[in-house]
Enzyme design. Structure first.
Site, PDB file in Angstrom:
ATOM      1  N   GLU A 111      -5.458  -8.617 -52.422  1.00 55.82           N
ATOM      2  CA  GLU A 111      -5.060 -10.086 -51.982  1.00 55.82           C
ATOM      3  C   GLU A 111      -5.151  -9.673 -50.363  1.00 55.82           C
ATOM      4  OE1 GLU A 111      -4.429 -12.371 -53.273  1.00 55.82           O
ATOM      5  OE2 GLU A 111      -4.470 -11.782 -55.501  1.00 55.82           O
ATOM      6  N   GLU A 146      -7.317 -15.553 -39.003  1.00 55.53           N
ATOM      7  CA  GLU A 146      -5.982 -15.282 -39.226  1.00 55.53           C
ATOM      8  C   GLU A 146      -5.360 -14.897 -37.746  1.00 55.53           C
ATOM      9  OE1 GLU A 146      -4.851 -12.071 -41.770  1.00 55.53           O
ATOM     10  OE2 GLU A 146      -3.427 -13.656 -42.818  1.00 55.53           O
ATOM     11  N   CYS A 183       1.287 -14.139 -45.582  1.00 56.81           N
ATOM     12  CA  CYS A 183       0.020 -14.680 -45.732  1.00 56.81           C
ATOM     13  C   CYS A 183      -0.222 -15.926 -46.022  1.00 56.81           C
ATOM     14  CB  CYS A 183      -0.203 -13.501 -46.892  1.00 56.81           C
ATOM     15  SG  CYS A 183       0.704 -13.419 -48.443  1.00 56.81           S
ATOM     16  N   LYS A 199       1.638   3.667 -52.195  1.00 46.33           N
ATOM     17  CA  LYS A 199       1.440   4.017 -50.724  1.00 46.33           C
ATOM     18  C   LYS A 199       1.767   2.702 -50.157  1.00 46.33           C
ATOM     19  CE  LYS A 199      -1.007   3.400 -47.091  1.00 46.33           C
ATOM     20  NZ  LYS A 199       0.189   3.344 -46.127  1.00 46.33           N
TER      21      LYS A 199
HETATM   22  P1  NAP Z   1      -3.709  -3.571 -43.452  1.00 48.41           P
HETATM   23  O1  NAP Z   1      -3.850  -2.919 -41.968  1.00 48.41           O
HETATM   24  O2  NAP Z   1      -4.800  -3.655 -44.010  1.00 48.41           O
HETATM   25  O3  NAP Z   1      -2.726  -2.459 -44.268  1.00 48.41           O
HETATM   26  C1  NAP Z   1      -2.260  -2.847 -45.398  1.00 48.41           C
HETATM   27  C2  NAP Z   1      -1.947  -1.620 -46.158  1.00 48.41           C
HETATM   28  O4  NAP Z   1      -3.371  -0.873 -46.159  1.00 48.41           O
HETATM   29  C3  NAP Z   1      -1.230  -0.222 -45.438  1.00 48.41           C
HETATM   30  O5  NAP Z   1      -0.383   0.261 -46.447  1.00 48.41           O
HETATM   31  C4  NAP Z   1      -2.102   0.303 -44.648  1.00 48.41           C
HETATM   32  O6  NAP Z   1      -1.566   1.391 -44.462  1.00 48.41           O
HETATM   33  C5  NAP Z   1      -3.216   0.489 -45.865  1.00 48.41           C
HETATM   34  N1  NAP Z   1      -4.503   0.882 -45.384  1.00 48.41           N
HETATM   35  C6  NAP Z   1      -5.025   1.028 -44.171  1.00 48.41           C
HETATM   36  N2  NAP Z   1      -6.247   1.309 -43.911  1.00 48.41           N
HETATM   37  C7  NAP Z   1      -6.340   1.982 -45.212  1.00 48.41           C
HETATM   38  C8  NAP Z   1      -7.805   2.600 -45.660  1.00 48.41           C
HETATM   39  N3  NAP Z   1      -8.677   2.844 -45.111  1.00 48.41           N
HETATM   40  N4  NAP Z   1      -7.775   2.838 -46.948  1.00 48.41           N
HETATM   41  C9  NAP Z   1      -6.626   2.606 -47.787  1.00 48.41           C
HETATM   42  N5  NAP Z   1      -5.322   1.788 -47.324  1.00 48.41           N
HETATM   43  C10 NAP Z   1      -5.567   1.690 -46.032  1.00 48.41           C
HETATM   44  O7  NAP Z   1      -2.681  -5.060 -43.338  1.00 48.41           O
HETATM   45  P2  NAP Z   1      -1.494  -5.175 -42.609  1.00 48.41           P
HETATM   46  O8  NAP Z   1      -1.589  -5.516 -41.326  1.00 48.41           O
HETATM   47  O9  NAP Z   1      -0.450  -4.245 -42.970  1.00 48.41           O
HETATM   48  O10 NAP Z   1      -1.057  -6.638 -43.498  1.00 48.41           O
HETATM   49  C11 NAP Z   1      -1.205  -7.998 -42.929  1.00 48.41           C
HETATM   50  C12 NAP Z   1      -2.343  -8.394 -43.680  1.00 48.41           C
HETATM   51  O11 NAP Z   1      -2.055  -8.552 -45.193  1.00 48.41           O
HETATM   52  C13 NAP Z   1      -2.590  -9.861 -43.352  1.00 48.41           C
HETATM   53  O12 NAP Z   1      -3.962 -10.215 -43.197  1.00 48.41           O
HETATM   54  C14 NAP Z   1      -2.028 -10.558 -44.388  1.00 48.41           C
HETATM   55  O13 NAP Z   1      -2.679 -12.091 -44.654  1.00 48.41           O
HETATM   56  C15 NAP Z   1      -2.481  -9.692 -45.488  1.00 48.41           C
HETATM   57  N6  NAP Z   1      -1.472 -10.314 -46.819  1.00 48.41           N
HETATM   58  C16 NAP Z   1      -1.952 -10.761 -47.759  1.00 48.41           C
HETATM   59  C17 NAP Z   1      -1.174 -11.125 -48.969  1.00 48.41           C
HETATM   60  C18 NAP Z   1      -1.959 -11.669 -50.247  1.00 48.41           C
HETATM   61  O14 NAP Z   1      -1.211 -11.970 -51.097  1.00 48.41           O
HETATM   62  N7  NAP Z   1      -2.930 -12.572 -50.034  1.00 48.41           N
HETATM   63  C19 NAP Z   1       0.349 -10.889 -49.066  1.00 48.41           C
HETATM   64  C20 NAP Z   1       0.744 -10.409 -47.773  1.00 48.41           C
HETATM   65  C21 NAP Z   1      -0.151 -10.003 -46.867  1.00 48.41           C
HETATM   66  P3  NAP Z   1      -0.793   1.847 -43.022  1.00 48.41           P
HETATM   67  O15 NAP Z   1      -0.429   0.476 -42.627  1.00 48.41           O
HETATM   68  O16 NAP Z   1       0.129   2.993 -43.353  1.00 48.41           O
HETATM   69  O17 NAP Z   1      -2.049   2.307 -41.974  1.00 48.41           O
END
Ligand code: NAP
Length: 498
Positions: free
Chosen positions: A253, A388, A287, A178
């Site tokens: 992650e 963050e 990240c 997904k």
């Molecule tokens: P997010 O809102 O948590 O979304 C990440 C993924 O999870 C998206 O595909 C999202 O789908 C999905 N998702 C949302 N709600 C969900 C649920 N209830 N159940 C299952 N999946 C769900 O995060 P983001 O804002 O896209 O990404 C930014 C974050 O990622 C930052 O905190 C960053 O630090 C972190 N990040 C961490 C790393 C690492 O390796 N540590 C690398 C890159 C990014 P939809 O968007 O389609 O709703």
């Protein structure tokens, strides 16, 4: 340009080797100009179930294909990604906003991962060990888990997907992916590449849609035995608690609050270059982005002065224009979150020395742009030094000593990446030991991980697993211990060794 590159107005799901249309869809918006690039399907639980059923059947046969043959598909896919690198990079810039130079770097990570994991097809090492008893052979080996689910964020739409799916595939699993709703184009392109590279149908399935619908259905599906997630802390924690109830393996992650430390003996030009690249590259939406700068008080003023000069030089705008070095913020919600933290920083008494505002001149019409921002005179406990922000914002924290710098670096709830600029060899070795993060850089910024090393963090960044590197295989395999007794009699291990 989008039509010429994509040749479609609507993306489809990829389930059981078929490209499947969905009636419900959402627009994919280019964050640089607000224009719709394409529509993405909004799928539901039923689509997830279909994909899991197909994946389950396909995986049983895939697991029997010798791993070196499975790897052939990844070699071909890597070659095709190489040939299509420029097209992929342009599409990536369009859907995500990062400047083209960085998009090329991200696609290259995916290519590197394809070749690296293809090599694992001839390794996937377990161990042979001596057995306790005579005429007995013992070994450990990796077995595929079955159907695995990967959930990826918008900020690295292709690299992170390859970190997860390529080890899963070479190890003999089938994947349900997904992608983030904001950035599904890379998923479409990568699935096409894998299809053309000869991956059997049902081994890679892309189910687009909202996290709350598709992601949630994956997390709850009994037949998905692993969830590998990258994204926000809040979503990750919810996923982990649900997976915990089901005893489902989950790899997380999540966020970071990464710091660059500049010591009094550092090469300051190098340090400032590293700070600018790590803090403002990808508009701070990595990240591993540096959002804190910990500076020894003796060089604080010099570092501030040089940062201000370099910030002034940053060209901001559409990433497809190669003269720009900083692109847009992903969406309005991202922009609002940054604005909220700027207000918090001001109220906390941090000194705003650069930026702190939305860029809304005609040049930026339709897009979401934020001025590179520098807060100084911050304390380690301010919210802008702890939480963050995910934007181009630095909190600069002065310290009196090396020991204090290490304490400040480690005094946050995350532990992804850290960096120190120093020319003192003793401090280099102390720092790499004492910095409590999964990734440590010396005399380099906080970004730039290489795919053959483990990627991930300590504390609130994750739950102990790693993406990329050979360690990624641990997420997608079960360890199996095998004992072969060729003594012809029943040997009872510890009882017979007494
Ligand atoms: P997010 O809102 O948590 O979304 C990440 C993924 O999870 C998206 O595909 C999202 O789908 C999905 N998702 C949302 N709600 C969900 C649920 N209830 N159940 C299952 N999946 C769900 O995060 P983001 O804002 O896209 O990404 C930014 C974050 O990622 C930052 O905190 C960053 O630090 C972190 N990040 C961490 C790393 C690492 O390796 N540590 C690398 C890159 C990014 P939809 O968007 O389609 O709703």
């Amino acid at each position: 340009m989008s039509k010429a590159l994509l040749k479609t107005d609507n993306l489809q799901n990829f389930i059981d080797g078929e490209w499947v249309e969905k009636h419900e869809s959402a627009p994919v918006i280019n964050p640089a100009n607000g224009k719709t690039i394409v529509d993405v399907p909004l799928s539901d639980e039923k689509d997830v179930s279909k994909a899991v059923e197909a994946a389950g059947k396909a995986q049983k046969e895939w697991a029997l294909v010798p791993a070196p043959q499975r790897a052939e598909v990844l070699f071909k896919a890597g070659q095709m990604m190489k040939e299509r690198k420029e097209r992929l990079s342009q599409l990536l810039t369009m859907e995500n906003g990062k400047v083209l130079e960085e998009a090329r770097g991200e696609v290259q990570e995916g290519i590197d991962m394809a070749f690296y994991m293809a090599g694992e097809g001839r390794r996937l090492f377990g161990h042979t060990t001596p057995a306790e008893l005579p005429n007995k052979f013992s070994m450990s080996q990796r077995a595929p888990v079955g159907v695995v689910g990967i959930i990826t964020p918008w900020n690295f739409p292709i690299a992170i997907a390859t970190w997860k799916s390529f080890p899963a595939i070479v190890a003999g699993n089938a994947v349900i992916w997904k992608p983030a709703t904001e950035t599904p184009i890379m998923a479409y392109e990568l699935a096409k590449i894998l299809e053309e590279a000869g991956l059997p149908k049902g081994i890679m399935n892309v189910v687009n849609g909202r996290g709350s619908a598709v992601g949630d259905a994956m997390v709850h599906h009994d037949d998905i035995r692993v969830i590998s997630f990258t994204g926000s802390n809040e979503t990750g924690r919810n996923i982990a608690s649900e997976c915990g109830k089901q005893l489902k393996k989950v790899s997380l992650e999540m966020g970071g609050k990464n710091a660059i430390t500049v010591m009094d003996d550092a090469d300051l030009n190098l340090a400032v270059e590293g700070i600018i690249w790590s803090a403002y590259g990808t508009s701070g939406q990595r990240c591993t982005a540096a959002s804190r700068v910990i500076v020894h008080e003796d060089v604080k003023e010099k570092v501030e002065e040089r940062l201000l000069v370099e910030i002034e030089k940053l060209a901001i705008g559409d990433g497809l224009d190669e003269s720009n070095k900083v692109g847009p913020i992903i969406n309005k919600a991202g922009l609002e979150k940054i604005e909220k933290y700027i207000q918090i920083g001001k109220e906390e008494g941090a000194k705003l020395m650069a930026g702190g505002y939305v860029l809304d001149d005609d040049k930026y019409a339709g897009g979401h742009y934020y001025a590179p921002t520098l807060f100084t005179d911050c304390t380690a406990d301010m919210r802008i030094s702890q939480e963050e922000i995910f934007g181009p914002v630095i909190s600069l924290i002065p310290v009196k000593s090396f020991e204090e710098a290490i304490d400040v670096n480690n005094g946050v709830s995350f532990g992804l990446s850290s960096s120190i600029f120093t020319t003192d060899a003793n401090r280099v070795f102390q720092a790499q030991r004492d910095l409590d993060t999964g990734i440590v850089y010396v005399n380099a910024g906080t970004t730039g991980a290489e795919i053959h090393l483990p990627f991930g963090g300590t504390k609130g960044t994750g739950n102990g697993h790693r993406d990329s590197g050979v360690q990624a295989l641990d997420v997608f395999t079960e360890w199996k211990a095998v004992y072969i007794d060729y003594s012809g009699k029943l040997q009872r291990a510890q009882i017979d060794t007494e």
